[in-house]
Structure formats: C-alpha cells, structure tokens
Design an enzyme around this catalytic site. Structure first.
Site, PDB file in Angstrom:
ATOM      1  N   CYS A 131      37.678 -47.686  42.492  1.00  0.00           N
ATOM      2  CA  CYS A 131      36.276 -47.530  42.902  1.00  0.00           C
ATOM      3  C   CYS A 131      35.326 -47.712  41.729  1.00  0.00           C
ATOM      4  O   CYS A 131      34.374 -48.476  41.799  1.00  0.00           O
ATOM      5  CB  CYS A 131      36.086 -46.152  43.547  1.00  0.00           C
ATOM      6  SG  CYS A 131      34.390 -45.849  44.011  1.00  0.00           S
TER       7      CYS A 131
ATOM      8  N   TYR B  49      35.833 -56.248  54.939  1.00  0.00           N
ATOM      9  CA  TYR B  49      34.552 -55.902  54.326  1.00  0.00           C
ATOM     10  C   TYR B  49      34.391 -56.472  52.922  1.00  0.00           C
ATOM     11  O   TYR B  49      33.291 -56.887  52.539  1.00  0.00           O
ATOM     12  CB  TYR B  49      34.297 -54.381  54.382  1.00  0.00           C
ATOM     13  CG  TYR B  49      35.051 -53.545  53.370  1.00  0.00           C
ATOM     14  CD1 TYR B  49      34.455 -53.212  52.159  1.00  0.00           C
ATOM     15  CD2 TYR B  49      36.322 -53.067  53.627  1.00  0.00           C
ATOM     16  CE1 TYR B  49      35.133 -52.423  51.229  1.00  0.00           C
ATOM     17  CE2 TYR B  49      36.997 -52.285  52.719  1.00  0.00           C
ATOM     18  CZ  TYR B  49      36.397 -51.966  51.522  1.00  0.00           C
ATOM     19  OH  TYR B  49      37.057 -51.199  50.607  1.00  0.00           O
TER      20      TYR B  49
ATOM     21  N   GLU C 185      31.282 -58.884  51.968  1.00  0.00           N
ATOM     22  CA  GLU C 185      30.370 -58.392  50.920  1.00  0.00           C
ATOM     23  C   GLU C 185      30.220 -59.426  49.806  1.00  0.00           C
ATOM     24  O   GLU C 185      29.104 -59.712  49.354  1.00  0.00           O
ATOM     25  CB  GLU C 185      30.898 -57.068  50.347  1.00  0.00           C
ATOM     26  CG  GLU C 185      30.734 -55.915  51.324  1.00  0.00           C
ATOM     27  CD  GLU C 185      31.345 -54.605  50.850  1.00  0.00           C
ATOM     28  OE1 GLU C 185      30.969 -53.559  51.386  1.00  0.00           O
ATOM     29  OE2 GLU C 185      32.210 -54.614  49.941  1.00  0.00           O
TER      30      GLU C 185
ATOM     31  N   HIS D  85       7.652 -42.705  62.159  1.00  0.00           N
ATOM     32  CA  HIS D  85       7.036 -43.997  62.421  1.00  0.00           C
ATOM     33  C   HIS D  85       6.159 -44.430  61.243  1.00  0.00           C
ATOM     34  O   HIS D  85       5.500 -43.582  60.647  1.00  0.00           O
ATOM     35  CB  HIS D  85       6.159 -43.876  63.673  1.00  0.00           C
ATOM     36  CG  HIS D  85       5.558 -45.170  64.096  1.00  0.00           C
ATOM     37  ND1 HIS D  85       6.312 -46.192  64.633  1.00  0.00           N
ATOM     38  CD2 HIS D  85       4.285 -45.618  64.033  1.00  0.00           C
ATOM     39  CE1 HIS D  85       5.502 -47.210  64.908  1.00  0.00           C
ATOM     40  NE2 HIS D  85       4.284 -46.891  64.550  1.00  0.00           N
TER      41      HIS D  85
ATOM     42  N   LYS E 223      30.780 -53.429  42.571  1.00  0.00           N
ATOM     43  CA  LYS E 223      30.376 -54.249  43.720  1.00  0.00           C
ATOM     44  C   LYS E 223      28.946 -53.940  44.130  1.00  0.00           C
ATOM     45  O   LYS E 223      28.137 -54.833  44.341  1.00  0.00           O
ATOM     46  CB  LYS E 223      31.327 -53.997  44.881  1.00  0.00           C
ATOM     47  CG  LYS E 223      30.901 -54.702  46.129  1.00  0.00           C
ATOM     48  CD  LYS E 223      31.324 -54.059  47.398  1.00  0.00           C
ATOM     49  CE  LYS E 223      30.875 -52.671  47.646  1.00  0.00           C
ATOM     50  NZ  LYS E 223      31.687 -52.029  48.708  1.00  0.00           N
TER      51      LYS E 223
ATOM     52  N   CYS F  13      33.991 -50.131  44.498  1.00  0.00           N
ATOM     53  CA  CYS F  13      32.681 -49.738  45.043  1.00  0.00           C
ATOM     54  C   CYS F  13      31.522 -49.868  44.057  1.00  0.00           C
ATOM     55  O   CYS F  13      30.485 -50.436  44.382  1.00  0.00           O
ATOM     56  CB  CYS F  13      32.686 -48.282  45.509  1.00  0.00           C
ATOM     57  SG  CYS F  13      34.280 -47.553  45.863  1.00  0.00           S
TER      58      CYS F  13
ATOM     59  N   GLU G 179      13.762 -45.175  63.565  1.00  0.00           N
ATOM     60  CA  GLU G 179      13.229 -44.514  64.755  1.00  0.00           C
ATOM     61  C   GLU G 179      13.892 -45.035  66.031  1.00  0.00           C
ATOM     62  O   GLU G 179      13.873 -44.371  67.067  1.00  0.00           O
ATOM     63  CB  GLU G 179      11.705 -44.601  64.830  1.00  0.00           C
ATOM     64  CG  GLU G 179      11.134 -45.975  65.025  1.00  0.00           C
ATOM     65  CD  GLU G 179       9.594 -45.981  64.938  1.00  0.00           C
ATOM     66  OE1 GLU G 179       8.958 -45.290  65.746  1.00  0.00           O
ATOM     67  OE2 GLU G 179       9.049 -46.675  64.059  1.00  0.00           O
TER      68      GLU G 179
HETATM   69  P1  FAD Z   1      42.594 -45.919  43.035  1.00  0.00           P
HETATM   70  O1  FAD Z   1      41.158 -45.595  42.886  1.00  0.00           O
HETATM   71  O2  FAD Z   1      42.975 -47.313  43.294  1.00  0.00           O
HETATM   72  O3  FAD Z   1      43.340 -45.354  41.768  1.00  0.00           O
HETATM   73  C1  FAD Z   1      44.690 -45.574  41.520  1.00  0.00           C
HETATM   74  C2  FAD Z   1      44.899 -45.558  40.015  1.00  0.00           C
HETATM   75  O4  FAD Z   1      46.275 -45.443  39.729  1.00  0.00           O
HETATM   76  C3  FAD Z   1      44.431 -46.842  39.340  1.00  0.00           C
HETATM   77  O5  FAD Z   1      43.554 -46.529  38.291  1.00  0.00           O
HETATM   78  C4  FAD Z   1      45.726 -47.467  38.806  1.00  0.00           C
HETATM   79  O6  FAD Z   1      45.538 -48.164  37.591  1.00  0.00           O
HETATM   80  C5  FAD Z   1      46.578 -46.238  38.614  1.00  0.00           C
HETATM   81  N1  FAD Z   1      48.022 -46.470  38.670  1.00  0.00           N
HETATM   82  C6  FAD Z   1      48.710 -47.141  39.612  1.00  0.00           C
HETATM   83  N2  FAD Z   1      50.034 -47.049  39.375  1.00  0.00           N
HETATM   84  C7  FAD Z   1      50.189 -46.293  38.255  1.00  0.00           C
HETATM   85  C8  FAD Z   1      51.311 -45.842  37.524  1.00  0.00           C
HETATM   86  N3  FAD Z   1      52.561 -46.104  37.914  1.00  0.00           N
HETATM   87  N4  FAD Z   1      51.109 -45.101  36.410  1.00  0.00           N
HETATM   88  C9  FAD Z   1      49.842 -44.800  36.001  1.00  0.00           C
HETATM   89  N5  FAD Z   1      48.737 -45.210  36.666  1.00  0.00           N
HETATM   90  C10 FAD Z   1      48.919 -45.935  37.783  1.00  0.00           C
HETATM   91  N6  FAD Z   1      35.563 -47.605  49.108  1.00  0.00           N
HETATM   92  C11 FAD Z   1      34.421 -47.015  49.533  1.00  0.00           C
HETATM   93  O7  FAD Z   1      34.456 -45.867  49.982  1.00  0.00           O
HETATM   94  N7  FAD Z   1      33.219 -47.686  49.466  1.00  0.00           N
HETATM   95  C12 FAD Z   1      33.112 -48.938  48.967  1.00  0.00           C
HETATM   96  O8  FAD Z   1      32.024 -49.505  48.922  1.00  0.00           O
HETATM   97  C13 FAD Z   1      34.294 -49.563  48.499  1.00  0.00           C
HETATM   98  N8  FAD Z   1      34.244 -50.805  47.959  1.00  0.00           N
HETATM   99  C14 FAD Z   1      35.381 -51.372  47.468  1.00  0.00           C
HETATM  100  C15 FAD Z   1      35.296 -52.631  46.908  1.00  0.00           C
HETATM  101  C16 FAD Z   1      36.414 -53.247  46.406  1.00  0.00           C
HETATM  102  C17 FAD Z   1      36.302 -54.615  45.790  1.00  0.00           C
HETATM  103  C18 FAD Z   1      37.673 -52.575  46.470  1.00  0.00           C
HETATM  104  C19 FAD Z   1      38.911 -53.240  45.924  1.00  0.00           C
HETATM  105  C20 FAD Z   1      37.767 -51.319  47.025  1.00  0.00           C
HETATM  106  C21 FAD Z   1      36.623 -50.699  47.530  1.00  0.00           C
HETATM  107  N9  FAD Z   1      36.670 -49.435  48.116  1.00  0.00           N
HETATM  108  C22 FAD Z   1      35.522 -48.854  48.583  1.00  0.00           C
HETATM  109  C23 FAD Z   1      37.960 -48.716  48.293  1.00  0.00           C
HETATM  110  C24 FAD Z   1      38.147 -47.681  47.200  1.00  0.00           C
HETATM  111  O9  FAD Z   1      38.012 -48.275  45.933  1.00  0.00           O
HETATM  112  C25 FAD Z   1      39.517 -47.036  47.341  1.00  0.00           C
HETATM  113  O10 FAD Z   1      39.668 -46.543  48.659  1.00  0.00           O
HETATM  114  C26 FAD Z   1      39.715 -45.880  46.374  1.00  0.00           C
HETATM  115  O11 FAD Z   1      39.530 -46.299  45.045  1.00  0.00           O
HETATM  116  C27 FAD Z   1      41.108 -45.271  46.556  1.00  0.00           C
HETATM  117  O12 FAD Z   1      41.321 -44.264  45.611  1.00  0.00           O
HETATM  118  P2  FAD Z   1      42.800 -43.888  45.152  1.00  0.00           P
HETATM  119  O13 FAD Z   1      42.677 -42.653  44.336  1.00  0.00           O
HETATM  120  O14 FAD Z   1      43.704 -43.884  46.303  1.00  0.00           O
HETATM  121  O15 FAD Z   1      43.295 -45.095  44.233  1.00  0.00           O
END
Ligand code: FAD
Length: 461
Positions: A43, A180, A184, A438, A51, A48, A443
C-alpha cells in the site's frame, strides 16, 4: 530460560503485519517483524499511496481545461514525469521512515530480511541465517502481481510494481486487465496525456461490480479517449524499432511504448516453507484461515492479501488488529467482512458499498432500484461532456438499503459516509428524512424518490 526468543514473529511489514506487530507489542508481547523489501508494504510503497498521488497528478489536465469556462486563461501547460516521480518517491521515503519510527516506538524489533518457516515454531532469516524461535507466528506476506499465461515477449511487460519507476511517461501504453488497478492506471496515463489502450478478456471492465456502474464507467472512459478492447487477450509482445508490437487474440496488432499487465494478484506464499510448518492452502492458493485468522496450525495466523479474503488495506489492518487483540489482548475479535465500502480511483471515480443489483435480486424477494445519471453543475460551465451516476438498491420488503453505487467526482469520499448509514441498517426512508445539502452532487442520495424499477422474485415451485 523461555523456549522461545519472541512471543510473536511477524513475516511481512505491510498493512496487516505492521498493525498486528504494534498492537501485540502494546499488549506486552515481545515482537519481531521481518521485511524483505521496504517497511510499509504494498500500500505505502507500490500501491494505494503512490497510485493516489499519480491520480492527483493526472486530474490537473481537466482542471486546466475546465478553467476556461469559468473565465480563467491558464496558458500553455507542460508536465514533467521525472519531477512527479521524484516528489512521489520523497513522500514514500517519508512514510516509510514514519512506519519504522512507529514500530520502534512500540518496541517492535525490525529485521531487514526475507523470513521463511523452518518448522511450526522456527523462522529462518535469510540475510543472516539466524533462526528465531517464536511462540506465535503471523504470516502477512501480501500478494504479488500475476502476469497470466507465459506469452512470448513477457519480459517486455511491466506490472504495477514497475510502473511507479518508469524513466519517462509513455506516449502510448497498452494495459491488459479489467480490474480496478487496470482502469485506474488507464485513467492516470490518459490524464497525463498518453494514448491508452485497455485490453480485457471479459465482456466488460470491473467484473463483480454493478452492471450499471460498469457500463457507465466504460462509457465515460471511452469519452475521454481511452480505447477499450474487450473479449481479447494479449498473445505476444515484440520489440520493434519504434516501440513494442502487441499482438492480440483477434489478430489485431497495436504499437505502443509500454505494456503493463494488471491481470490480478496471487497470495505471496512461494518458498515460504508453509509445508514444513504444516500450514494449509485453499484451492486458490491462499492461506486457509478461520474467522480469527488462525491457520491449520494452532499458533500460526495469517492476515491480509495472503489469505485472499478482501484484498484491501483497511481490511488487512483490521485483521491484523483483531488478531493481536484476540491472541495478546485477551478479547476475542472477529472481523466483519460484510458491506465494505470501497473506491476505484478511475476517471471518473467509483464508490460502492453493499450488494449489486444482480446480487440483491438473487437474494431478496422484492428489490427496489433508484438511479439517476446527470451532468454535475461544474460540468455545465466547463462544457465537458461527463455525467455522474448514482444508484441505490433497497430491500422492497423491509426498506433497508442494500447497496449504493456512485460514479463521479469524490465518489470515494461520499461512499465512506454512506457506509456508516448502511452499517447502521439505514432504510430508504432514513435516507429520505435527511435534508439535502444544496448544491452538491451528494444530495442525489437523499432526493431520489422515483423508483427506476421494482423486481419481484417468482416464488419457487
Ligand atoms: P502487503 O502490504 O503486500 O505487505 C506484505 C509485505 O510482506 C511486503 O512488504 C513484502 O515485501 C513482505 N514480504 C513478503 N514475503 C516476505 C518474506 N518471506 N519475508 C519478509 N518479508 C516478506 N488497497 C486499498 O485499500 N485501496 C487502494 O487504493 C489500493 N490500491 C492499490 C493499488 C495497487 C497498484 C496495488 C498493487 C494494491 C492496492 N491496494 C489498495 C491493495 C493493498 O495494497 C493491499 O490490500 C494491502 O497492501 C495488503 O496488505 P498486506 O499486509 O496483506 O500485504
């Protein structure tokens, strides 16, 4: 000496992992979190946040255009992609530092390494080879872009991971995908002046959204000059003198400067050692969890995109928080995944909550539909041909609002507030009792009185 080095080991410092680590530490747990890339996760680093900054950048073009109708002479405008990317990167660096500081302030130990499971209680840090013995483990490794079939020339294709670091703004870009992220980025690049072609294998963009929303958004995107080619696939990408030649399944070829695939994301579980720990996956490859985010192993939990429930940042955060409160805070919390408001930052924006018309008609005996499409006040002097769309779906028997769907400026902001009413089980009569603000577009939410349709389900034989 304790059998364990830490009470909680979190794999992945993204939305879900960071929240869980901080809350667990706040409950007194000794917590370590491993991150293999950058703290903040998808994110903050490549989702997010960057973006939305690009979306803001892309919307200035309309403002410059519209200003003339209101008496302004804006003069010649130019756009510099490297400046935008550098400023965006500075903001992401600032946010990452804030995440690190917050974790450290909460006494969470951060390790910059890939972490994998050795067995059900031991985690190996690949950067040092160190083994950490953990009483509880939380897997919060997120998702990863999935490019689809292994087509010829896939090495020329970028995903949303790379798009934030392009050296220059592509003059022509082809984006494959209908979700999405695809729509976007189509809006972002079009707003910044690129020629955009969107290719999608299905009938229409935004599968799973209300049909009226899909049709309205597609029409508006096409009016903005985005070419949308549905029921087609990219079959090959070839480097040619003047760019990339993209061959489509209908034998058409398109020449562009950049090709991006936004064809979905998969749970990030590869090489994690889940089998060594006995953690099971579901049939779609996501980590199987119960309503407390507990995996098939009692002391191993998983939250966020890696569980493929609802892949949004606020959901991952809520799941991480609930896990920490349940396991370390002594209060059992189950996350409610129903009626989640969400936005698509396309141009125009989409905000939705609750059931689509098709879902409501499937589940309820009588469904009333209210909808309207109109040119918002600002567009009149702006002389721009763009329309907003509002739709409210109501249970005809109880009058409860089952869904609300908005396409238009600030739809994301509006749907957050509608979400409160819907979570409180508001009825259409409750909406109607509210005085209109308004003149606003919002509205319409409280002034739609005429039903566009009523559907009564035939009783089963
Ligand atoms: P992540 O945030 O993906 O975090 C996982 C982390 O684990 C990463 O940093 C990764 O490097 C780390 N990792 C993975 N494997 C290992 C390992 N073995 N050892 C150590 N570290 C590791 N959501 C919204 O709500 N609104 C939005 O507008 C939105 N826009 C988005 C736009 C894009 C382009 C993308 C790709 C996603 C978007 N999302 C949005 C979705 C949102 O980013 C995810 O739902 C959210 O980040 C999920 O969080 P998470 O904690 O599951 O994983």
């Amino acid at each position: 000496m304790s059998d364990f080095d830490v009470d909680l080991f979190v794999i992945g410092a993204g939305s879900g992992g960071v929240r869980a680590a901080r809350i667990a530490a706040g409950h007194g747990a000794k917590v370590m979190i491993a991150e293999e890339f950058r703290v903040g996760g998808t994110c903050v680093i490549r989702g997010c946040v960057p973006k939305k900054l690009l979306v803001y950048a892309s919307r200035f073009a309309d403002e410059f255009h519209d200003a003339a109708g209101f008496g302004w002479s804006v003069g010649e405008t130019t756009f510099d992609w490297p400046t935008l990317i550098a400023n965006k990167d500075r903001e992401i660096d600032r946010l990452e530092s804030a995440y690190v500081a917050n974790l450290e302030r909460s006494n969470v130990k951060i390790v910059r390494s890939r972490a994998v499971l050795e067995d059900a209680h031991r985690v190996r840090l690949l950067a040092t080879g160190q083994i950490v013995r953990a009483k509880h483990i939380l897997i919060a490794t997120g998702g990863w872009p999935h490019p689809g079939a292994d087509i010829a020339g896939l090495e020329h294709v970028i995903s949303s991971n790379e798009v934030f670091h392009l050296k220059e703004l592509p003059r022509r870009i082809l984006i494959q995908g209908g979700g999405y992220i695809a729509v976007e980025f189509a809006g972002i690049f079009r707003g910044l002046g690129s020629e955009v072609t969107l290719v999608y294998r299905g009938d229409n963009i935004l599968r799973g959204f209300d049909e009226d929303v899909r049709a309205h958004l597609r029409g508006e995107m096409e009016k903005r000059g985005i070419t949308i080619l549905t029921r087609r696939l990219v079959e090959a990408v070839e480097k040619v003198d003047h760019g990339l030649c993209v061959s489509l399944s209908d034998h058409e070829q398109v020449i562009v400067d950049q090709v991006m695939f936004a064809t979905g994301r998969r749970p990030n579980v590869s090489g994690l050692g889940l089998d060594k720990a006995g953690v099971q996956l579901d049939d779609k490859g996501a980590i199987k969890v119960d309503r407390f985010s507990r995996t098939s192993v009692r002391h191993i939990y998983a939250v966020g995109d890696v569980t493929d429930r609802v892949n949004l940042t606020p959901v991952a955060i809520r799941e991480g928080h609930a896990f920490a409160d349940t396991v370390f805070g002594g209060k059992e919390i189950v996350v409610d995944h129903s009626d989640i408001p969400t936005a698509v930052f396309s141009e125009p924006e989409v905000g939705v909550i609750g059931l689509t018309e098709a879902e409501a008609r499937h589940r309820y005996a009588r469904v009333d539909i209210y909808k309207t499409s109109f040119r918002s006040m600002k567009m009149t002097l702006a002389a721009r041909d763009t329309r907003s769309f509002f739709k409210i779906i109501v249970d005809g028997e109880t009058d409860r609002v089952l869904g609300c769907h908005i396409v238009g400026p600030e739809a994301g902001e509006m749907i957050q507030l509608v979400g409160i009413a819907i979570k409180m089980n508001a009825t259409k009569a409750d909406f109607d009792r509210v005085m209109a603000v308004h003149p606003t577009a919002a509205e319409e939410l409280v002034t739609m009185r005429t039903k566009a349709a009523t559907y009564i389900r035939e009783a089963a034989e």
